[in-house]
Each structure stands twice: as C-alpha cells, then as structure tokens.
Design a protein around this motif. Structure first.
Motif, PDB file in Angstrom:
ATOM      1  N   GLY A  58       0.017  -5.921  15.916  1.00 56.51           N
ATOM      2  CA  GLY A  58      -1.324  -6.418  16.208  1.00 56.51           C
ATOM      3  C   GLY A  58      -1.597  -7.717  15.451  1.00 56.51           C
ATOM      4  N   TYR A  59      -0.800  -7.993  14.438  1.00 53.49           N
ATOM      5  CA  TYR A  59      -0.966  -9.233  13.652  1.00 53.49           C
ATOM      6  C   TYR A  59      -0.128 -10.342  14.267  1.00 53.49           C
ATOM      7  CZ  TYR A  59      -3.274  -6.800   9.795  1.00 53.49           C
ATOM      8  OH  TYR A  59      -4.153  -6.086   9.018  1.00 53.49           O
ATOM      9  N   GLN A  60      -0.658 -11.554  14.145  1.00 52.31           N
ATOM     10  CA  GLN A  60       0.046 -12.706  14.712  1.00 52.31           C
ATOM     11  C   GLN A  60       1.418 -12.891  14.046  1.00 52.31           C
ATOM     12  OE1 GLN A  60      -2.235 -16.244  14.292  1.00 52.31           O
ATOM     13  NE2 GLN A  60      -1.605 -17.029  16.287  1.00 52.31           N
ATOM     14  N   LYS A  61       1.432 -12.742  12.705  1.00 54.36           N
ATOM     15  CA  LYS A  61       2.707 -12.953  11.996  1.00 54.36           C
ATOM     16  C   LYS A  61       3.373 -11.592  11.790  1.00 54.36           C
ATOM     17  CE  LYS A  61       1.592 -17.337   9.991  1.00 54.36           C
ATOM     18  NZ  LYS A  61       1.277 -18.124   8.819  1.00 54.36           N
ATOM     19  N   TYR A  62       3.814 -11.044  12.902  1.00 54.20           N
ATOM     20  CA  TYR A  62       4.357  -9.696  12.885  1.00 54.20           C
ATOM     21  C   TYR A  62       5.645  -9.629  12.056  1.00 54.20           C
ATOM     22  CZ  TYR A  62       6.738  -5.547  14.651  1.00 54.20           C
ATOM     23  OH  TYR A  62       7.411  -4.376  14.741  1.00 54.20           O
ATOM     24  N   ASN A  63       5.641  -8.753  11.067  1.00 55.42           N
ATOM     25  CA  ASN A  63       6.821  -8.538  10.213  1.00 55.42           C
ATOM     26  C   ASN A  63       7.426  -9.844   9.705  1.00 55.42           C
ATOM     27  OD1 ASN A  63       7.957  -6.045   9.310  1.00 55.42           O
ATOM     28  ND2 ASN A  63       7.833  -5.361  11.428  1.00 55.42           N
ATOM     29  N   THR A  96       0.809  -1.230   0.000  1.00 57.37           N
ATOM     30  CA  THR A  96       0.000   0.000   0.000  1.00 57.37           C
ATOM     31  C   THR A  96       0.842   1.281   0.000  1.00 57.37           C
ATOM     32  OG1 THR A  96      -0.203  -0.052   2.426  1.00 57.37           O
ATOM     33  CG2 THR A  96      -1.942  -1.124   1.184  1.00 57.37           C
ATOM     34  N   GLY A  97       2.139   1.168  -0.222  1.00 54.89           N
ATOM     35  CA  GLY A  97       2.955   2.377  -0.438  1.00 54.89           C
ATOM     36  C   GLY A  97       3.909   2.761   0.682  1.00 54.89           C
ATOM     37  N   ASN A  98       3.721   2.225   1.897  1.00 58.49           N
ATOM     38  CA  ASN A  98       4.591   2.656   3.001  1.00 58.49           C
ATOM     39  C   ASN A  98       6.049   2.256   2.775  1.00 58.49           C
ATOM     40  OD1 ASN A  98       2.469   3.773   4.342  1.00 58.49           O
ATOM     41  ND2 ASN A  98       2.115   2.024   5.670  1.00 58.49           N
ATOM     42  N   ALA A  99       6.264   1.044   2.292  1.00 56.34           N
ATOM     43  CA  ALA A  99       7.647   0.593   2.088  1.00 56.34           C
ATOM     44  C   ALA A  99       8.329   1.419   1.001  1.00 56.34           C
ATOM     45  CB  ALA A  99       7.681  -0.894   1.739  1.00 56.34           C
ATOM     46  N   LEU A 100       7.552   1.864   0.038  1.00 54.94           N
ATOM     47  CA  LEU A 100       8.121   2.749  -0.990  1.00 54.94           C
ATOM     48  C   LEU A 100       8.559   4.060  -0.338  1.00 54.94           C
ATOM     49  CD1 LEU A 100       8.642   4.013  -3.805  1.00 54.94           C
ATOM     50  CD2 LEU A 100       6.191   4.390  -3.998  1.00 54.94           C
ATOM     51  N   GLN A 104      -1.936 -12.496   5.805  1.00 56.58           N
ATOM     52  CA  GLN A 104      -1.606 -13.131   7.088  1.00 56.58           C
ATOM     53  C   GLN A 104      -0.152 -13.563   7.027  1.00 56.58           C
ATOM     54  OE1 GLN A 104      -3.515 -13.084   9.705  1.00 56.58           O
ATOM     55  NE2 GLN A 104      -5.119 -12.083   8.517  1.00 56.58           N
ATOM     56  N   GLY A 105       0.725 -12.618   7.110  1.00 51.73           N
ATOM     57  CA  GLY A 105       2.152 -12.911   7.045  1.00 51.73           C
ATOM     58  C   GLY A 105       2.652 -13.125   5.617  1.00 51.73           C
ATOM     59  N   ASP A 106       1.939 -12.562   4.615  1.00 51.31           N
ATOM     60  CA  ASP A 106       2.311 -12.795   3.205  1.00 51.31           C
ATOM     61  C   ASP A 106       3.221 -11.696   2.649  1.00 51.31           C
ATOM     62  OD1 ASP A 106       0.601 -14.965   3.298  1.00 51.31           O
ATOM     63  OD2 ASP A 106      -1.128 -13.739   2.701  1.00 51.31           O
TER      64      ASP A 106
HETATM   65  C1  LIG Z   1      -4.620  -6.306   4.805  1.00 50.92           C
HETATM   66  C2  LIG Z   1      -3.404  -6.122   5.684  1.00 50.92           C
HETATM   67  C3  LIG Z   1      -2.767  -7.224   6.183  1.00 50.92           C
HETATM   68  C4  LIG Z   1      -1.650  -7.073   7.005  1.00 50.92           C
HETATM   69  N1  LIG Z   1      -1.025  -8.168   7.517  1.00 50.92           N
HETATM   70  C5  LIG Z   1       0.043  -8.010   8.316  1.00 50.92           C
HETATM   71  C6  LIG Z   1       0.707  -9.152   8.892  1.00 50.92           C
HETATM   72  O1  LIG Z   1       0.340 -10.306   8.688  1.00 50.92           O
HETATM   73  N2  LIG Z   1       1.795  -8.929   9.673  1.00 50.92           N
HETATM   74  C7  LIG Z   1       2.266  -7.680   9.950  1.00 50.92           C
HETATM   75  O2  LIG Z   1       3.247  -7.554  10.668  1.00 50.92           O
HETATM   76  N3  LIG Z   1       1.654  -6.576   9.418  1.00 50.92           N
HETATM   77  C8  LIG Z   1       0.564  -6.706   8.624  1.00 50.92           C
HETATM   78  N4  LIG Z   1      -0.053  -5.609   8.094  1.00 50.92           N
HETATM   79  C9  LIG Z   1       0.443  -4.251   8.400  1.00 50.92           C
HETATM   80  C10 LIG Z   1       1.305  -3.710   7.258  1.00 50.92           C
HETATM   81  O3  LIG Z   1       2.465  -4.497   7.072  1.00 50.92           O
HETATM   82  C11 LIG Z   1       1.726  -2.282   7.589  1.00 50.92           C
HETATM   83  O4  LIG Z   1       0.576  -1.460   7.598  1.00 50.92           O
HETATM   84  C12 LIG Z   1       2.745  -1.713   6.607  1.00 50.92           C
HETATM   85  O5  LIG Z   1       3.116  -0.412   7.006  1.00 50.92           O
HETATM   86  C13 LIG Z   1       2.216  -1.691   5.195  1.00 50.92           C
HETATM   87  O6  LIG Z   1       3.268  -1.376   4.350  1.00 50.92           O
HETATM   88  P1  LIG Z   1       3.055  -1.183   2.769  1.00 50.92           P
HETATM   89  O7  LIG Z   1       2.177   0.040   2.618  1.00 50.92           O
HETATM   90  O8  LIG Z   1       4.407  -0.967   2.235  1.00 50.92           O
HETATM   91  O9  LIG Z   1       2.421  -2.419   2.236  1.00 50.92           O
HETATM   92  C14 LIG Z   1      -1.169  -5.766   7.297  1.00 50.92           C
HETATM   93  C15 LIG Z   1      -1.825  -4.661   6.768  1.00 50.92           C
HETATM   94  C16 LIG Z   1      -2.938  -4.815   5.966  1.00 50.92           C
HETATM   95  C17 LIG Z   1      -3.636  -3.594   5.416  1.00 50.92           C
END
Ligand SMILES: Cc1cc2nc3c(=O)[nH]c(=O)nc-3n(C[C@H](O)[C@H](O)[C@H](O)COP(=O)(O)O)c2cc1C
Length: 348
Positions: A103-108, A16-20, A65-67
């Motif tokens: 907050g996600y089980q598979k954190y980072n 969704t753009g944050n890593a960019l 979910q950790g993908d």
């Molecule tokens: C649909 C969804 C699923 C996510 N799943 C996970 C997850 O499994 N583990 C985690 O650590 N963070 C998870 N996150 C949090 C994102 O990793 C986090 O918001 C990150 O800043 C998004 O970066 P991006 O914009 O580069 O994709 C999830 C976020 C979303 C919106």
C-alpha cells in the motif's frame, strides 16, 4: 585470511518487531534442519566484519516513507561509504527477506536497496530476495514460507556442510521437532517477596474539550495510594495503558499464578547495567499482576505462529494438539490468519 565460521548469521532490522519475529522463525527453522544459526539485531553487528562472514541472511523492514528502521541507520551508512572496494564482499553469500506493505509507494524499499548494494559490493545471492507484504491475506508470512523453502534448498546446493543431518532435513521432509520448543522460554523471571510498590490513583478525570470537537483533552488529578514518590518541577509522568482488571485476574487464575508475587524480569541476552556494589542485579521488582496488566496484551493480541507451535507441545488432548500443529504449519497459515483476524477463537 581469517577462517569464516560455518554458522548461518541472521541479521534483522525492525521498527515494530515483525522482522525480529521473522528472523527468529528463520533461525528456528534452520536449527530444526540441523543448520547452526545465530540471530542478531543489525545494530549489534560490526559492519566492518561483514567480509569475514560465510553466509548472512538479512531480514529488514521498511518504515516511514521508504526509510530504514532506526537500528539499521549506522549499518546502512557504513555500506554506503564511497571508499569501500567494489569487491569488498567477494566470497560472502547472502539472502535478503524484506517486510513491507504494498500500500506504500516505496514498497519494501529497504530490502530492495540493501539487496542491490550488497550485490554491487561483490557478494553472491543464495536466492532471489523475498518480499513480505502486509496486504497479503496471510501477511508477510505468505511470502516467508516459500522463500525459506527455496533458501534451504539453494543453501544446501551451495554448501551442504550447513546441513550435517543430510538432505532429508532440507527438502521439507522434516518433522516438527517440537521437543525443542520446551527449551525455549520467554524470559528468566525470579521471585522475591516483601517489597512495597508505588502506585497512583486517579481522583479526577475531567474533559476540557467539547464533545464532537475532534479532540479529547482532559484534566487528570492523581494521588499516591502507597509509598510516597519523590518528584520535582519538570518531572515527567509516564502513563502506560492498562487492561480490564477482570481479564487480568482470569488470565492469572488460568495460568495458576499468584498475582501478588513479586518478580524481576531479566531480558534474555541483555547484560544488566543495574548492579549494586556486590554485583547483584538491582532492577526494581514488580507484582506479577502489574507486569501482566502493563506489559502484556491478553485481550486483543493475535497469537503468532510460534505460540501455537509451543502450545502444541503442552496440549494433552490429541485433537487440540493436532489443531495447534496445523496452525503452526505452513499449510495452516491461511486458516491461522483467519482465526486471528476474525476472532473466531472457538474452532478447537
Ligand atoms: C509508520 C509506518 C511506515 C511504513 N512505511 C512503509 C514503506 O514506506 N514501505 C513499505 O513497504 N512498508 C512500510 N510500512 C509497513 C511495514 O514495513 C510493515 O508493517 C512491516 O511488517 C513492519 O515490520 P517491523 O515490525 O519489523 O518494522 C510502514 C509501516 C509503518 C507502521
């Protein structure tokens, strides 16, 4: 053996753009310190050439979910091949910064497994992986700033040639070279005139579901208000959310832009595939007002740190310049977050 380029390669994988954003910030910070860097999406990078790189910084988010983000799927598949030699990445230095949410089980999860795999393939970590967390009061930036400081120090120790300007530029004594920001433009926009646009007007908007039933299903009828569009059975109409027209007008007026001028947007770094017989770019022009209305979030978006950095270059009042520079600095991180979150946008 092929000569390794002395340039920092920053590869990002985002959903969704944050890593960019994070990757670009690392790239800008590197360049400010005199370290040449290039930022690339991971799907634009040929994974088989990884062993030929000197130093690679990975900035990857976790989704689902950790993908892995979609853009990382092929790269990850490549790395997982069984027939890759154990020492395939020997001589390569790397660092991983992950974006996730505790907050996600598979954190980072993605950053962690990428770090492990790259290390298993023989590469040497420059610094321990950094993990950005949405739950942190400053968001992922809470971890990014200290991680970057360590990265530069360690990188300098491993290979000072990355920093031809010397250690003063490495150990956070660097001044913001805001002049650089002047050369960074958001996109190339060309103006053209007299081309009609096609828009629809909603003539019926009727609720089909009962109030309070938990769903909002509606019947819409639309009619053309300008040039006719050809359509057939099965065509799909894409509806883009707009925003308050008075806010759009106020924004354009504030920016001293003509809302009726027609523009063509050329995304930076993307070769156009829409060229006519003479090789001219044949993308459809749109009104500036429509562009702002449909592609920008002028009312609720939280400006990122880089925005404050750029604005500080243009601010003429000294107290505003100072405040903007503070928001753009690591020290101002928490206040910037509060400023964006609470909407107390009058603290200048
Ligand atoms: C649909 C969804 C699923 C996510 N799943 C996970 C997850 O499994 N583990 C985690 O650590 N963070 C998870 N996150 C949090 C994102 O990793 C986090 O918001 C990150 O800043 C998004 O970066 P991006 O914009 O580069 O994709 C999830 C976020 C979303 C919106």
């Amino acid at each position: 053996m092929e000569k390794k380029p002395a340039m920092l390669l920053i590869l990002y994988a985002t959903q969704t753009g944050n890593a960019l954003d994070a990757a670009e910030r690392i790239g800008r910070d590197a360049e400010r310190r005199g370290c040449a860097a290039s930022v690339s999406s991971i799907d634009d990078f040929d994974a088989s050439s990884l062993p030929h790189r000197d130093t690679v910084i990975f900035v990857v988010s976790t989704t689902g979910q950790g993908d892995t983000p979609d853009s990382m799927k092929l790269f990850w598949k490549y790395l997982l091949q069984r027939n890759i030699a154990k020492n395939w990445l020997e001589g390569v230095h790397y660092a991983v910064f992950g974006l996730g949410d505790s907050g996600y089980q598979k954190y980072n999860f993605v950053a962690k497994k990428l770090d492990r795999r790259i290390s298993d393939l023989g590469a040497t970590a420059i610094v321990e992986r950094g993990l950005g967390d949405d739950q942190h009061p400053s968001g992922y930036e809470g971890a990014l700033d200290p991680w970057m400081s360590s990265l530069w120090i360690m990188l300098y120790q491993i290979n000072p040639k990355f920093f031809p300007n010397g250690p003063d530029f490495v150990f956070d004594r660097v001044q913001m070279q805001t002049g650089r920001a002047r050369s960074m433009s958001p996109g190339k926009v060309s103006h053209i005139k007299n081309i009609p646009d096609c828009f629809l007007k909603m003539i019926k908007n009727q609720p089909l579901s009962r109030t309070g039933c938990g769903k909002d299903v509606r019947h819409f009828e639309l009619e053309f208000v300008s040039a006719t569009i050809q359509y057939g059975v099965g065509d799909v109409l894409e509806v883009l959310p707009g925003q308050d027209p008075s806010a759009v007008d106020a924004f354009l007026q504030r920016c001293n832009l003509n809302p009726e001028s027609l523009i063509i947007v050329h995304p930076i770094g993307i070769e156009s595939h829409h060229r006519d017989a003479e090789g001219n770019d044949s993308k459809v022009p749109i009104k500036l007002k429509t562009f702002v209305e449909l592609t920008m979030d002028i009312a609720s978006a939280s400006p990122r740190r880089y925005f404050f950095e750029v604005m500080s270059v243009f601010a003429t009042a000294e107290h505003e310049k100072e405040r903007l520079q503070y928001f753009a600095s690591p020290e101002g991180r928490d206040d910037l977050y509060q400023y964006n979150q609470k909407g107390t946008k009058n603290c200048f």
